[in-house]
Design an enzyme around this catalytic site. Structure first.
Site, PDB file in Angstrom:
ATOM      1  N   GLU A 173       0.212 -10.947 -36.467  1.00  0.00           N
ATOM      2  CA  GLU A 173       1.164  -9.866 -36.176  1.00  0.00           C
ATOM      3  C   GLU A 173       2.369  -9.804 -37.104  1.00  0.00           C
ATOM      4  O   GLU A 173       3.508 -10.018 -36.676  1.00  0.00           O
ATOM      5  CB  GLU A 173       1.650  -9.969 -34.721  1.00  0.00           C
ATOM      6  CG  GLU A 173       0.547  -9.868 -33.692  1.00  0.00           C
ATOM      7  CD  GLU A 173       1.063  -9.735 -32.253  1.00  0.00           C
ATOM      8  OE1 GLU A 173       2.282  -9.804 -32.046  1.00  0.00           O
ATOM      9  OE2 GLU A 173       0.228  -9.549 -31.354  1.00  0.00           O
ATOM     10  N   GLU A 187      -6.445 -11.095 -29.261  1.00  0.00           N
ATOM     11  CA  GLU A 187      -5.482 -11.224 -28.166  1.00  0.00           C
ATOM     12  C   GLU A 187      -5.548  -9.983 -27.297  1.00  0.00           C
ATOM     13  O   GLU A 187      -5.610  -8.854 -27.791  1.00  0.00           O
ATOM     14  CB  GLU A 187      -4.032 -11.367 -28.674  1.00  0.00           C
ATOM     15  CG  GLU A 187      -3.704 -12.699 -29.300  1.00  0.00           C
ATOM     16  CD  GLU A 187      -2.216 -12.853 -29.616  1.00  0.00           C
ATOM     17  OE1 GLU A 187      -1.372 -12.208 -28.951  1.00  0.00           O
ATOM     18  OE2 GLU A 187      -1.902 -13.624 -30.540  1.00  0.00           O
TER      19      GLU A 187
HETATM   20  C1  FCB Z   1       1.566 -11.608 -29.027  1.00  0.00           C
HETATM   21  C2  FCB Z   1       1.732 -12.932 -29.714  1.00  0.00           C
HETATM   22  C3  FCB Z   1       1.389 -14.101 -28.825  1.00  0.00           C
HETATM   23  C4  FCB Z   1       1.941 -13.908 -27.430  1.00  0.00           C
HETATM   24  C5  FCB Z   1       1.503 -12.586 -26.868  1.00  0.00           C
HETATM   25  C6  FCB Z   1       1.964 -12.337 -25.455  1.00  0.00           C
HETATM   26  O1  FCB Z   1       2.348 -10.673 -29.667  1.00  0.00           O
HETATM   27  O2  FCB Z   1       0.930 -12.976 -30.853  1.00  0.00           O
HETATM   28  O3  FCB Z   1       1.876 -15.265 -29.430  1.00  0.00           O
HETATM   29  O4  FCB Z   1       3.310 -14.013 -27.448  1.00  0.00           O
HETATM   30  O5  FCB Z   1       1.995 -11.558 -27.691  1.00  0.00           O
END
Ligand code: FCB
Length: 490
Positions: free
Chosen positions: A216, A397
């Site tokens: 990210e 994620e």
């Molecule tokens: C993302 C991050 C991860 C965690 C989630 C909730 O942006 O990559 O580390 O904080 O959010």
């Protein structure tokens, strides 16, 4: 039905990342009290035991994700150097409750039983990150063999249990020594990142087949360099885009270094993508949505997959930042070095009104920035395939924080998480059915952990962690997820 705590307003708790102006934020409870549409508008059952009868492709990979600073702890052990998150979390007022990652989920010591737990949950894939300063305490130069050994053991332990490692090189914990030299504002950091990638691929390249360069970069730019809510805690839009270019350059150089060390690997960045909807049907809102899409998505997708920054976004950046002066000849060729996989992280959609203001249209989770809209995942995935071609996608994620607690009988019931995951998986399934080459899914997160500026106040894991005694208790969602994995479907 759990109630979502009101959004706190102290300095450090400004809503992270999107800085949403939460116009009339509804609660997640509202969403979960009714049914969720996730699959072609079909109503979803609310009980964890029910299934939707959707089966995923045969080779679909099921996994869970974590990151180094959020779970490892052992912050000063075995030669690890400090990262910017050590500095930041130890600075009063930066993290809720003064929490730090000093101990976190103590995974550095508990890695073996954590791997056993992953095997019990029948995970096929585990996405974790390497702590750069554990391997290179100064960020460059001298290798800390003890740090490298930890990751060797971890990777071997995964493979012994039949779990595929998916390794992220940079999940925000920049070595403090490199920050002291300018951090991402310095072009040299991109070169040091490539050297670090070389160290890792030499050590693990024979056993790791999927590498993710950066986690990210957008969050680093917006939350770390504009809002100052994440490390390094700067608030300067002009310089944030210089940091962005150097992050993208680091990605490209990292791809080249990894490729040189392991020709068979699959390599890519992990991008948090959102779908940007106009909040109403005015042409102004539509234009604003297109504009914001540039900053949220195209600024990161285009250089990697098209070899150019989006013109409209770059024009706007140029008005406020000398970033373009930092783009050297050949940089975009480096940044667009071919990748094999695009890691997609999806949490929320974005709605923009005619003035370019962000508005909230859906219930939010405990994370006030997170509007819950499963169909947004479908829209993100299909958009990438439509606009950027058939690049293989991996969800690395997706998840939700819920107010989990251990009950009298020692279990942790998190029906809201099950509802969230199921509805998002239904959206992913629909995208696959519509031709998106989606290869796998990783829930965020395996374990409750240090949620950055929110400290330990938000629980994102499918496994509960008691931070007093480090006990792990798989939540109801973990058992539900294991059943999903077993039947390869929801
Ligand atoms: C993302 C991050 C991860 C965690 C989630 C909730 O942006 O990559 O580390 O904080 O959010």
């Amino acid at each position: 039905m759990p109630l979502v705590p009101p959004h706190r307003t102290a300095g450090w708790s400004l809503s992270r990342r999107t800085l949403l102006r939460t116009a009339g934020a509804a609660s997640m409870a509202g969403l979960l009290g009714s049914s969720v549409t996730g699959c072609g508008g079909a109503e979803e059952p609310q009980s964890g035991a029910d299934t939707l009868g959707l089966t995923f492709p045969e080779n679909f990979t099921w996994g869970a994700a974590t990151s180094a600073y959020q779970i490892e702890g052992a912050a000063t052990e075995d030669g690890r150097g400090p990262s910017i998150w050590d500095t930041f979390s130890h600075t009063p007022g930066r993290v809720r409750g003064g929490d730090t990652g000093d101990v976190a989920a103590d995974h550095y010591h508990r890695w073996e039983s954590d791997l056993d737990l992953m095997a019990e949950l029948e995970l096929a894939s585990y996405r974790f990150s390497i702590s750069w300063p554990r391997v290179l305490p100064e960020g460059r130069g001298q290798i800390n063999q003890a740090g490298l050994d930890f990751y060797q053991r971890l990777v071997d332990g995964l493979l012994e249990r039949g779990i595929t490692p998916v390794v992220t090189l940079f999940h925000w914990d920049l070595p403090q020594a490199l920050e002291d030299l300018g951090g991402w504002l310095s072009r040299d950091t991109a070169g040091y990142f490539a050297d670090y990638a070389t160290v890792l691929v030499e050590a693990l390249g024979d056993r790791v087949s999927t590498w993710l360069t950066l986690n990210e970069p957008k969050t680093v730019v917006i939350v770390g360099y504009q809002a100052g809510i994440h490390a390094p805690g700067r608030r300067d839009r002009a310089e944030s885009y210089i940091a962005m270019h150097h992050l993208m350059l680091a990605h490209g150089l990292g791809v080249q270094a990894l490729r040189a060390g392991s020709s068979q690997s699959r390599i890519g960045p992990a991008l948090n993508l959102t779908v940007v909807y106009p909040a109403d049907d005015s042409p102004e809102a539509e234009a604003q949505a297109e504009r914001v899409d540039g900053f949220e998505n195209r600024l990161y997708l285009d250089p990697v997959l098209r070899g150019a920054y989006p013109e409209d976004t770059l024009d706007e950046i140029t008005q406020i930042s000398p970033m373009v002066d930092q783009i050297h000849d050949g940089d975009l060729e480096v940044i667009s070095t071919p990748i094999d996989v695009l890691a997609v992280q999806y949490y929320n959609p974005t709605y923009v009104d005619a003035n370019g203001e962000r508005v909230t249209r859906h219930p939010t989770s405990e994370a006030s920035w997170q509007q819950i809209h499963p169909d947004g995942l479908y829209d993100v995935l299909t958009r990438v395939t439509r606009d950027y071609g058939d690049i293989p996608l991996l969800i690395t994620e997706n998840g939700v924080p819920t107010p989990d607690a251990v009950t009298a009988d020692g279990t942790v019931d998190d029906p809201d998480r099950i509802t969230f995951l199921r509805s998002h998986l239904a959206a992913a399934h629909r995208a696959i059915a519509d031709g998106v080459p989606l290869e796998g899914y990783h829930v965020w997160s395996l374990l409750d952990n240090f949620e950055w500026a929110e400290g330990y106040s938000q629980r994102w894991g499918i496994v509960y962690v008691d931070f007093d005694d480090q006990r792990r208790i798989p939540k109801a969602s973990a058992e539900w997820y294991r059943d999903v994995i077993r039947r390869n479907g929801i």
